[in-house]
Scaffold this motif. Structure first.
Motif: not given
Length: 679
Positions: A117-145
């Motif tokens: 669940p690490s990816q989901s939980l990291k997104t949860a943290i980013a969403s509460v901080a108001g940067i969910g889109n930035l985290y998902l953009f960064h994750a999308a650049s990860d070849y293994f996201s």
């Protein structure tokens, strides 16, 4: 207008600076309903409403309109500090309570059924901080996201866009509409309009080559929010003056929702403009207004925020458990609406309209403290308590996940392949040289050398050449780069483009130069980027470029007495978005959960153009084609296991497991014998 409607009237400031009473716009709630219903249908299956993703764009226009009207209703005679505090008090009361509840409940449910669940939980943290889109953009650049379809909080990217918009827009609004600047009010429209135009141009220019950034980042979405802001500042036309505009706009919006995703750019522009027209020329008791103001539409519109929050976790958790099938859909819709209704009635409404949180200071501090507490709790679930609450069983793998591809591999008496020293994992590695001695297995006295090169796929096969090294006298040199193109001329659209260039233009030429008569070059990639539906927008051109490369390489090697071997594509299980643990039968997923396996005909059709090209070159004697497909899919359905191997893949990216390598090892020996490379 009902009594309830009368209570929801809001005071606004007209563009002339005077006070006026702006009636509740029931058609806006109807538009919200259209937006959220479109998104939900699209998320169930894009086949039913291909353009349903445009519901988020509709929301952005509505949000810009409503936020501007809300700012206009604030007393601009007060100080900037009081103005900003009042704005953020309203936003926190509107957004945070429902979001925090959804994230808290969704996080707990996710760790129970998601094996990683690490990816989901990291997104949860980013969403509460108001940067969910930035985290998902960064994750999308990860070849293994991880797949966004299995992330419980992927949908919060849109909240991140809005919350980042809230950082500077009220400041801009104050600067140009405060009392001492009021005589220059048109400056605000000019600046806002110029910013919208610049954002729209960037959206158009960068859509093709930088679609991930265009999707997730505010500068490319600003024009949608800004259009709503401009409409809120504009004078509404006289009743009846432009009566056909709203119906025509509604018709165009309906067409956009039916367009396939390949028309994303024109569909988005047309949908946003149509939404703006409906808002601007709406509220006039026309047929469109009456349709949007139907009680059920207004009900869905009123719960639309909570419905948007809850619909995606319900879908994701369904994918992990019962699946999404025709008979489950009514229950899933009922769960979405039920949770949204409870959230709207007992969380949203008390905070928005009750006496709770009237003073800005305590509300803002309560929002910050609550958010920090939830972030800390989710972080504990993500790190120290990871895997502690998973209710299922893990697949029987000795090495799991793409990170295991970096692990060294030793053979007694034949040296060690040093893993990460032989791999370019990102562009940051591109400047680092690769030492062939660190990447070679085999006796120093080996008569022949085998060079294996490819993307991450090749690193998974290092154990598959064990017999060729140990029993047939080859020295194996294996180098890899994550996301690499299969041959030098094939365009690379991965985030590791520099690493790809370094592999083919810096590392490979020196290795090829050292080859001698009797040596073998093995090209080993998954080849998915050459197939329809992949990241390459022109797969046919990519196949043609690969063919040209192979013809030159094959002809060059033939003159030197070097053999060229190309491994054809395995089953494209990466299409399944299925992790091995999910493929392993779980008690809470009787229908297979997230994994929907395809018939082997599906995989043959996907790779047909590449396979035909390789067969053609094989028949001309320019290379030898190795096909391991039957090793990984001996039956009609290509799953994650066979009768002999319980776990064929170490992750959801098609990387074969250590457990599959003995069968691969035998297959390579057999193919090398058929090719006359060994006896």
């Amino acid at each position: 207008m009902t009594t309830n409607d009368a209570k929801t009237k809001i005071h606004c400031i007209s563009i002339t600076g005077g006070n006026q009473l702006q009636a509740y716009r029931s058609d806006i709630d109807g538009l919200r309903a259209i937006a959220v219903i479109s998104v939900i249908i699209n998320h169930f299956s894009s086949k039913f409403l291909p353009g349903g993703y445009l519901g988020v764009d509709i929301f952005f226009v509505i949000s810009g309109f409503v936020i501007t009207r809300s700012l206009e209703s604030t007393n601009r005679e007060e100080t900037f500090r009081a103005f900003i505090a009042s704005f953020y008090r309203k936003r926190i009361r509107r957004i945070m309570p429902a979001l925090l509840l959804c994230v808290a409940v969704g996080s707990v449910a996710t760790v129970l059924v998601n094996p990683d669940p690490s990816q989901s939980l990291k997104t949860a943290i980013a969403s509460v901080a108001g940067i969910g889109n930035l985290y998902l953009f960064h994750a999308a650049s990860d070849y293994f996201s991880s797949s966004t379809k299995l992330n419980s909080f992927t949908h919060t990217w849109s909240l991140g866009i809005e919350e980042q918009f809230y950082v500077f827009y009220p400041v801009l609004f104050w600067m140009f509409t405060a009392s001492k600047f009021r005589q220059h009010r048109y400056w605000f429209e000019a600046v806002l309009g110029g910013a919208c135009l610049a954002s729209l141009i960037c959206f158009i220019v960068f859509q093709a080559q930088h679609s991930v950034a265009v999707f997730y980042l505010l500068p490319f979405r600003f024009w949608e929010l800004g259009l709503g802001c401009l409409i809120a500042r504009a004078r509404q036309p006289r009743i009846g003056s432009t009566r056909p505009v709203a119906p025509v706009a509604a018709g165009l919006l309906g067409i956009c929702l039916l367009l396939p995703e390949r028309f994303i750019m024109p569909a988005t522009i047309l949908a946003v403009m149509s939404t703006g027209c409906i808002i601007h020329w709406g509220g006039r008791l026309s047929l469109i207004d009456r349709a949007l103001s139907l009680p059920k539409m207004r009900f869905i519109g009123k719960i639309s925020y909570s419905l948007y929050l809850w619909h995606w976790p319900v879908l994701v958790l369904s994918r992990w458990t019962v699946g999404i099938q025709w008979w489950t859909v009514p229950f899933q819709i009922a769960a979405m609406i039920g949770l949204a209704t409870l959230s709207q009635r007992y969380i949203e409404t008390p905070w928005r309209k009750g006496s709770v949180g009237e003073r800005p200071g305590p509300v803002i501090w309560a929002g910050l403290v609550s958010s920090a507490a939830l972030i800390a709790a989710v972080a504990v679930l993500a790190v120290p308590l990871k895997d502690k609450f998973f209710m299922g069983q893990h697949a029987p793998l000795s090495q799991r996940g793409p990170q295991s591809l970096n692990q060294p591999y030793s053979m007694a008496g034949f040296g060690e392949w040093r893993g990460s020293a032989c791999i370019y994992q990102s562009d940051a590695d591109a400047a680092r040289p690769i030492d062939p001695a660190s990447c070679t297995l085999g006796a120093r006295s080996a008569q022949h050398r085998m060079l294996v090169i490819g993307n991450s796929y090749s690193a998974a096969f290092v154990r598959g050449f064990t017999s060729l090294v140990r029993d047939h006298g080859f020295a194996l040199t294996l180098v890899s780069s994550w996301g690499a193109s299969p041959t030098p001329s094939v365009p690379n659209y991965r985030p590791q483009a520099k690493a790809n260039a370094a592999l083919w233009h810096d590392v490979y030429p020196a290795l090829e130069k050292s080859l001698k008569t009797g040596d073998v070059v093995v090209l080993l990639s998954d080849l998915i980027d050459l197939m329809p539906g992949g990241i390459n927008p022109h797969p046919d051109q990519a196949v043609a470029l690969m063919k040209s490369d192979l013809e030159r390489m094959g002809d060059r090697f033939r003159r030197r007495g070097v053999k060229l071997v190309v491994v054809d594509s395995l089953p494209l299980v990466r299409d399944y978005n299925c992790a091995p643990d999910a493929a392993f039968k779980q008690w809470y997923a009787p229908s297979g959960g997230t994994c929907v396996f395809e018939h082997r005909k599906y995989h043959f059709a996907r790779r047909q153009a590449v396979s035909d090209m390789l067969r053609s070159l094989h028949s001309r004697g320019l290379l030898y084609r190795v096909d391991l497909f039957s090793v990984f899919c001996p039956d009609e359905i290509c799953s994650y296991s066979t009768r002999k191997v319980s776990a064929l893949y170490r992750d959801e990216y098609s990387h074969p497991s250590v457990e599959a390598m003995p069968a691969v090892d035998r297959a390579f020996v057999l193919n090398f014998q058929k090719a006359g490379l060994i006896r």
